[in-house]
Scaffold this motif. Structure first.
Motif, PDB file in Angstrom:
ATOM      1  N   GLU A 161      -3.001  -5.218   7.964  1.00 53.92           N
ATOM      2  CA  GLU A 161      -1.766  -6.247   8.181  1.00 53.92           C
ATOM      3  C   GLU A 161      -2.233  -6.918   9.515  1.00 53.92           C
ATOM      4  O   GLU A 161      -2.714  -6.657  10.308  1.00 53.92           O
ATOM      5  CB  GLU A 161      -0.571  -5.203   8.272  1.00 53.92           C
ATOM      6  CG  GLU A 161      -0.502  -4.246   9.499  1.00 53.92           C
ATOM      7  CD  GLU A 161       0.658  -3.723   9.659  1.00 53.92           C
ATOM      8  OE1 GLU A 161       1.931  -3.625   8.821  1.00 53.92           O
ATOM      9  OE2 GLU A 161       0.998  -2.813  10.341  1.00 53.92           O
ATOM     10  N   ARG A 194       2.558  -8.278   8.399  1.00 52.05           N
ATOM     11  CA  ARG A 194       2.424  -8.797   7.249  1.00 52.05           C
ATOM     12  C   ARG A 194       0.980  -8.001   6.489  1.00 52.05           C
ATOM     13  O   ARG A 194      -0.031  -8.137   7.299  1.00 52.05           O
ATOM     14  CB  ARG A 194       2.164 -10.420   7.270  1.00 52.05           C
ATOM     15  CG  ARG A 194       1.740 -11.034   5.901  1.00 52.05           C
ATOM     16  CD  ARG A 194       1.548 -12.285   6.169  1.00 52.05           C
ATOM     17  NE  ARG A 194       1.088 -13.028   4.986  1.00 52.05           N
ATOM     18  CZ  ARG A 194       0.090 -13.920   4.682  1.00 52.05           C
ATOM     19  NH1 ARG A 194      -0.427 -14.381   5.759  1.00 52.05           N
ATOM     20  NH2 ARG A 194      -0.071 -14.224   3.496  1.00 52.05           N
ATOM     21  N   VAL A 195       1.196  -7.673   5.372  1.00 50.92           N
ATOM     22  CA  VAL A 195       0.059  -7.240   4.499  1.00 50.92           C
ATOM     23  C   VAL A 195      -0.689  -8.261   4.076  1.00 50.92           C
ATOM     24  O   VAL A 195      -0.241  -9.108   3.471  1.00 50.92           O
ATOM     25  CB  VAL A 195       0.713  -6.192   3.225  1.00 50.92           C
ATOM     26  CG1 VAL A 195      -0.275  -5.749   2.541  1.00 50.92           C
ATOM     27  CG2 VAL A 195       1.590  -5.006   3.842  1.00 50.92           C
ATOM     28  N   GLU A 249       7.769   1.312   2.416  1.00 55.29           N
ATOM     29  CA  GLU A 249       8.217   0.173   3.053  1.00 55.29           C
ATOM     30  C   GLU A 249       7.484  -1.154   2.808  1.00 55.29           C
ATOM     31  O   GLU A 249       7.809  -2.292   2.660  1.00 55.29           O
ATOM     32  CB  GLU A 249       8.619  -0.046   4.344  1.00 55.29           C
ATOM     33  CG  GLU A 249       9.420   1.366   5.179  1.00 55.29           C
ATOM     34  CD  GLU A 249       8.442   2.256   5.666  1.00 55.29           C
ATOM     35  OE1 GLU A 249       7.853   2.226   6.673  1.00 55.29           O
ATOM     36  OE2 GLU A 249       8.387   3.293   4.791  1.00 55.29           O
ATOM     37  N   ASP A 250       6.281  -0.833   2.444  1.00 55.62           N
ATOM     38  CA  ASP A 250       5.099  -1.801   2.149  1.00 55.62           C
ATOM     39  C   ASP A 250       4.967  -2.275   0.796  1.00 55.62           C
ATOM     40  O   ASP A 250       4.478  -3.272   0.240  1.00 55.62           O
ATOM     41  CB  ASP A 250       3.687  -1.343   2.308  1.00 55.62           C
ATOM     42  CG  ASP A 250       3.606  -0.995   3.839  1.00 55.62           C
ATOM     43  OD1 ASP A 250       3.992  -1.647   4.632  1.00 55.62           O
ATOM     44  OD2 ASP A 250       2.609   0.124   4.144  1.00 55.62           O
ATOM     45  N   SER A 280       6.060  -6.131  -0.354  1.00 57.69           N
ATOM     46  CA  SER A 280       4.788  -6.673   0.057  1.00 57.69           C
ATOM     47  C   SER A 280       3.793  -6.612  -0.598  1.00 57.69           C
ATOM     48  O   SER A 280       3.088  -7.654  -0.986  1.00 57.69           O
ATOM     49  CB  SER A 280       4.142  -6.383   1.703  1.00 57.69           C
ATOM     50  OG  SER A 280       5.577  -6.911   2.275  1.00 57.69           O
ATOM     51  N   LEU A 281       3.161  -5.440  -0.860  1.00 62.65           N
ATOM     52  CA  LEU A 281       2.038  -5.134  -1.725  1.00 62.65           C
ATOM     53  C   LEU A 281       2.032  -5.729  -3.354  1.00 62.65           C
ATOM     54  O   LEU A 281       1.103  -6.290  -3.851  1.00 62.65           O
ATOM     55  CB  LEU A 281       1.665  -3.597  -1.685  1.00 62.65           C
ATOM     56  CG  LEU A 281       1.413  -2.936  -0.638  1.00 62.65           C
ATOM     57  CD1 LEU A 281       1.551  -1.394  -0.990  1.00 62.65           C
ATOM     58  CD2 LEU A 281      -0.286  -3.255  -0.503  1.00 62.65           C
ATOM     59  N   ALA A 288      -0.880   2.971   3.540  1.00 60.15           N
ATOM     60  CA  ALA A 288       0.383   2.455   2.974  1.00 60.15           C
ATOM     61  C   ALA A 288       1.733   3.270   2.934  1.00 60.15           C
ATOM     62  O   ALA A 288       1.682   4.457   2.859  1.00 60.15           O
ATOM     63  CB  ALA A 288       0.053   2.200   1.526  1.00 60.15           C
ATOM     64  N   ARG A 289       2.788   2.654   3.363  1.00 55.64           N
ATOM     65  CA  ARG A 289       4.148   3.513   3.449  1.00 55.64           C
ATOM     66  C   ARG A 289       4.981   2.748   2.519  1.00 55.64           C
ATOM     67  O   ARG A 289       4.768   1.552   1.999  1.00 55.64           O
ATOM     68  CB  ARG A 289       4.632   2.982   4.897  1.00 55.64           C
ATOM     69  CG  ARG A 289       3.982   3.671   5.979  1.00 55.64           C
ATOM     70  CD  ARG A 289       4.605   3.576   7.186  1.00 55.64           C
ATOM     71  NE  ARG A 289       4.885   2.123   7.667  1.00 55.64           N
ATOM     72  CZ  ARG A 289       4.224   1.499   8.827  1.00 55.64           C
ATOM     73  NH1 ARG A 289       3.686   1.982   9.372  1.00 55.64           N
ATOM     74  NH2 ARG A 289       4.717   0.251   8.881  1.00 55.64           N
ATOM     75  N   VAL A 291      -3.645  -0.126   3.801  1.00 49.93           N
ATOM     76  CA  VAL A 291      -3.160  -1.465   3.830  1.00 49.93           C
ATOM     77  C   VAL A 291      -3.588  -2.014   5.061  1.00 49.93           C
ATOM     78  O   VAL A 291      -4.139  -1.490   6.251  1.00 49.93           O
ATOM     79  CB  VAL A 291      -1.769  -1.695   3.936  1.00 49.93           C
ATOM     80  CG1 VAL A 291      -1.061  -1.145   2.519  1.00 49.93           C
ATOM     81  CG2 VAL A 291      -1.024  -1.030   5.025  1.00 49.93           C
ATOM     82  N   GLU A 314       7.938  -3.429  -7.198  1.00 50.61           N
ATOM     83  CA  GLU A 314       8.097  -2.969  -5.849  1.00 50.61           C
ATOM     84  C   GLU A 314       8.462  -1.304  -6.100  1.00 50.61           C
ATOM     85  O   GLU A 314       7.810  -0.437  -5.630  1.00 50.61           O
ATOM     86  CB  GLU A 314       9.516  -3.221  -5.120  1.00 50.61           C
ATOM     87  CG  GLU A 314       9.640  -2.740  -3.938  1.00 50.61           C
ATOM     88  CD  GLU A 314      11.184  -3.056  -3.139  1.00 50.61           C
ATOM     89  OE1 GLU A 314      11.406  -2.440  -2.069  1.00 50.61           O
ATOM     90  OE2 GLU A 314      11.540  -4.324  -3.824  1.00 50.61           O
TER      91      GLU A 314
END
Length: 181
Positions: free
Chosen positions: A75, A79-80, A23-24, A27-28, A20-21, A73, A53
């Motif tokens: 993807e 898209r996660v 930036e995710d 979405s997470l 995971a980063r 993650v 977030e």
């Protein structure tokens, strides 16, 4: 900890599993909220114990820097669609183990996403001298229990009438663990 990205193709679906980063994070938060509403296999109902977030950014930062944590993650086309997490402890008496959790969007069940997240987590644990992985699973989640047993997990205990689901009935939680010699 950060791991190498891997790509999979199952039943014509291409997906990637990676660390995971930050930036995710957005979405997470959205994916976790959606998944909680798609199944009763998890501990939460939709909206409970919500992580926004900023909360996910903090978790990702801690997990990326920790040798005892792994946040993956899955993807599809950026898209996660699911994630898994291994969380260790700084307490010496528990430093040999991590707790594993996983969730995948329902539309992606049947593509081995959960299986591959589990395999990646087991490989990471084995390489990093993690001796034990623990998890809990709802007694009615036969498919998950079968999967965990296939990969070396054993039932270590049962929490009787541990969860009450939407049908008003109480269900057991199965505690499982995998030991790596």
């Amino acid at each position: 900890m950060i791991v190498q990205r891997k790509t999979y193709k199952v039943n014509q679906l291409n997906y990637t599993i990676r660390s995971a980063r930050e930036e995710d994070a957005k979405s997470l938060s959205e994916v976790r909220l959606q998944i909680d509403g798609e199944t009763e296999n998890l501990d939460r109902e939709q909206g409970e114990a919500y992580i926004d977030e900023a909360g996910f950014k903090q978790i990702i930062q801690v997990d990326s820097e920790s040798r005892k944590n792994l946040f993956l993650v899955a993807e599809v086309n950026g898209r996660v669609i699911g994630f898994s997490r291994c969380e260790g402890s700084d307490l010496k008496r528990f430093s040999h183990k991590v707790e594993f959790g996983i969730c995948v969007l329902k539309e992606y069940w049947g593509y081995r996403v959960g299986t591959n997240l589990l395999i990646e987590s087991i490989q990471w644990a084995d390489v990093n001298n993690i001796k034990k992985i623990t998890l809990s699973v709802l007694e009615t989640n036969d498919q998950a229990i079968k999967l965990y047993k296939k990969y070396g997990f054993e039932v270590e205990g049962i929490l009787k009438q541990d969860k009450r689901l939407s049908d008003g009935k109480y269900y057991d939680t199965v505690m499982m663990g995998r030991w790596n010699d």
